[in-house]
Write an enzyme that holds these catalytic residues in place. Sequence first.
Site, short mmCIF file in Angstrom:
data_model
loop_
_atom_site.label_atom_id
_atom_site.label_comp_id
_atom_site.label_asym_id
_atom_site.label_seq_id
_atom_site.Cartn_x
_atom_site.Cartn_y
_atom_site.Cartn_z
N LYS A 1 -22.61 37.67 52.17
CA LYS A 1 -22.54 37.52 50.58
C LYS A 1 -23.94 37.17 50.01
CE LYS A 1 -21.88 33.65 48.40
NZ LYS A 1 -22.43 32.43 48.35
N HIS B 1 -15.38 33.18 47.31
CA HIS B 1 -14.50 32.10 48.05
C HIS B 1 -13.24 31.82 47.46
CE1 HIS B 1 -18.03 32.10 50.38
NE2 HIS B 1 -18.77 31.31 49.87
N LYS C 1 -20.91 22.11 41.84
CA LYS C 1 -21.76 21.37 42.39
C LYS C 1 -21.90 19.83 41.99
CE LYS C 1 -24.16 24.96 45.14
NZ LYS C 1 -23.52 24.76 46.28
N ARG D 1 -39.59 39.32 60.40
CA ARG D 1 -41.07 39.63 60.32
C ARG D 1 -41.86 39.00 61.10
NH1 ARG D 1 -42.25 40.37 54.06
NH2 ARG D 1 -41.44 38.37 54.45
N ASP E 1 -16.99 36.78 54.34
CA ASP E 1 -16.54 35.68 53.15
C ASP E 1 -16.21 34.46 54.21
OD1 ASP E 1 -15.09 33.64 51.73
OD2 ASP E 1 -15.30 35.31 50.05
N HIS E 2 -16.87 33.51 54.45
CA HIS E 2 -16.73 32.71 55.53
C HIS E 2 -15.49 31.67 55.31
CE1 HIS E 2 -19.11 29.58 53.12
NE2 HIS E 2 -18.27 28.51 53.68
N GLU F 1 -18.00 20.29 45.28
CA GLU F 1 -19.12 19.84 46.30
C GLU F 1 -19.57 18.47 45.70
OE1 GLU F 1 -21.16 23.11 48.52
OE2 GLU F 1 -20.80 24.09 46.44
N ASP G 1 -21.69 32.60 43.26
CA ASP G 1 -21.85 31.98 44.45
C ASP G 1 -20.51 31.38 45.17
OD1 ASP G 1 -23.71 30.49 46.33
OD2 ASP G 1 -22.79 28.74 45.64
N LYS H 1 -11.97 30.17 57.80
CA LYS H 1 -11.59 28.86 57.72
C LYS H 1 -10.02 28.95 58.36
CE LYS H 1 -14.72 26.99 54.25
NZ LYS H 1 -15.66 25.88 54.67
C1 BG6 Z 1 -21.80 29.15 50.28
C2 BG6 Z 1 -22.58 29.03 48.98
O1 BG6 Z 1 -21.17 30.36 50.16
O2 BG6 Z 1 -20.63 28.08 50.40
C3 BG6 Z 1 -22.71 27.43 48.86
O3 BG6 Z 1 -23.55 29.75 48.78
C4 BG6 Z 1 -21.77 26.50 48.97
O4 BG6 Z 1 -23.50 27.20 47.58
C5 BG6 Z 1 -21.00 27.09 50.35
O5 BG6 Z 1 -22.22 25.36 49.15
C6 BG6 Z 1 -19.66 26.30 50.65
O6 BG6 Z 1 -19.19 26.30 51.60
P1 BG6 Z 1 -18.47 25.31 52.62
O7 BG6 Z 1 -17.92 25.98 53.64
O8 BG6 Z 1 -19.20 24.13 52.68
O9 BG6 Z 1 -17.27 24.90 51.72
#
Ligand code: BG6
Length: 500
Positions: free
Chosen positions: A152, A244, A344, A47, A181-182, A220, A239, A186
């Site tokens: 996501k 994941h 977390k 925007r 889904d990242h 984390e 989340d 990996k």
């Molecule tokens: C994200 C979450 O998808 O993945 C975050 O929204 C999280 O809250 C993150 O911190 C963790 O990803 P990675 O690759 O750092 O383990």
Amino acid sequence: MVLPENSSIVIFGASGDLTYRKLIPALYHLYANQQLPESFVVVGASRTEYSDDAYREKLAHSLRELEQTEPDTLAAFMQHVHYQTVNTADQADYANLAQRLEALAVERGFTQRNTLFYLATPPSLYGVIPANLAAHGLNNEDNGWKRLIVEKPFGYDLASARALDKEIHQHFQEHQIYRIDHYLGKETVQNLLVFRFSNAMFEPLWNRNFIDYVEITGAEFLGVEERGGYYDGSGAVRDMFQNHLLQVLAMVAMEPPAQINADSMRDEVVKVLQSLEPLSDDDLRHHLVLGQYTASKVRGDLLPGYREEPGVADDSRTETYVGLKMFINNWRWNGVPFYVRTGKRLPTRVTEVVIHFKQTPHPVFGKNAPENRLVIRIQPDEGIQMSFGLKEPGAGFNAKEATMNFHYASLAETQMLTAYERLLLDALNGDATLFARTDAVEACWQFVQPILDYKQDPQALFGYACGTWGPQESDELLAVDKRAWRFPCKNLADTEYCEL
Ligand code: BG6
């Protein structure tokens, strides 16, 4: 190396955090390593009003802050970047976007109109943007492919995920939709498959006859940082767990695919997810622990509790920790517990899978037989650790546990692609193997929905101090089975980095 076809990459949410922190660095690296198409454009869309130059300057500035860049390469990369103001609800802006893409394609001499749209926006726009793109013919594949990457969270629960899927499918076909889904990007998550299916010495043992239980941890150290506003409506279950961790679990548990292609792989993934034993009321009460971090001192610093974080409600009951004991109802895994946890503000950042093998049938060398265990470290210090018993030197026949470590870092010549680099490249190449298919996303929500309903129960949340491994109740999950979580770090008191 075959390069992807010439194409345009349009990023919606061009002035957002994900674009600056992940997408542009990934594209820059791919460019620097000559992995992007011979000719391409990146069009940032959002925007805010920017000229091309002003946007380039902002991106370049943020890239230089994040990492070391090579000035000539950066300048050359930026020549591929453009900006188009798009108010996602405004039809005229999509018409302008379509015209701009056409003009850029002509300018660059593209013979096809291949376009990758990346939705890096708030999820509320995931339905609107595809509809508006379609209204301007930007879903039409007559003159080149059109692909849509959706970030996501894909939905908020089972019903909303189904509704969103239906909405997007009105305008884009399944082969055009790439749900990212990242974690699947990996290297070490993909290695789970190679490790399992290319080693005759492990695969025969990979089942209920030899495996006692499995742990999956996604820990984390950081709290919710600046994302309290988003996180408070989401929580750890949505989340991290629903996407994941369940994807990692699927990689650990799936059957070998007939071939390494998108259909075969995803067929096997979905079979595992559909075999998850549905959670009964009893499971929710006894096999699930939800927690929320509370203020405490860690390594000399006073860390705020979750409810003190910006954007979080004072009386929030959102979980920042989830621990669950779960089962997979199929021939391979029947009766083997999978203990899965994520949170977390735990003592460190570590993601790992631990496979605990059964004991030998008879403990010849005394009662305290060493454990056969495989730790598959996804991050950090990516690697694999194997534990087994050896004779303790000296008199008698005492067995002692020994470990053997493999660290990816020792493969010095290997440069691993980051998850976003790999996934962007795959999407440009039309390879959906590492993207979640609609039935898998639905199966995950289906499994998780009872937890979401249960979360409403005011009894269901426990506190835990920052820097601890979650609520004490989570230890009980394993203790009742005479087991304990693996403790992944040696030196919690003075380091955040967790070696294998
Ligand atoms: C994200 C979450 O998808 O993945 C975050 O929204 C999280 O809250 C993150 O911190 C963790 O990803 P990675 O690759 O750092 O383990």
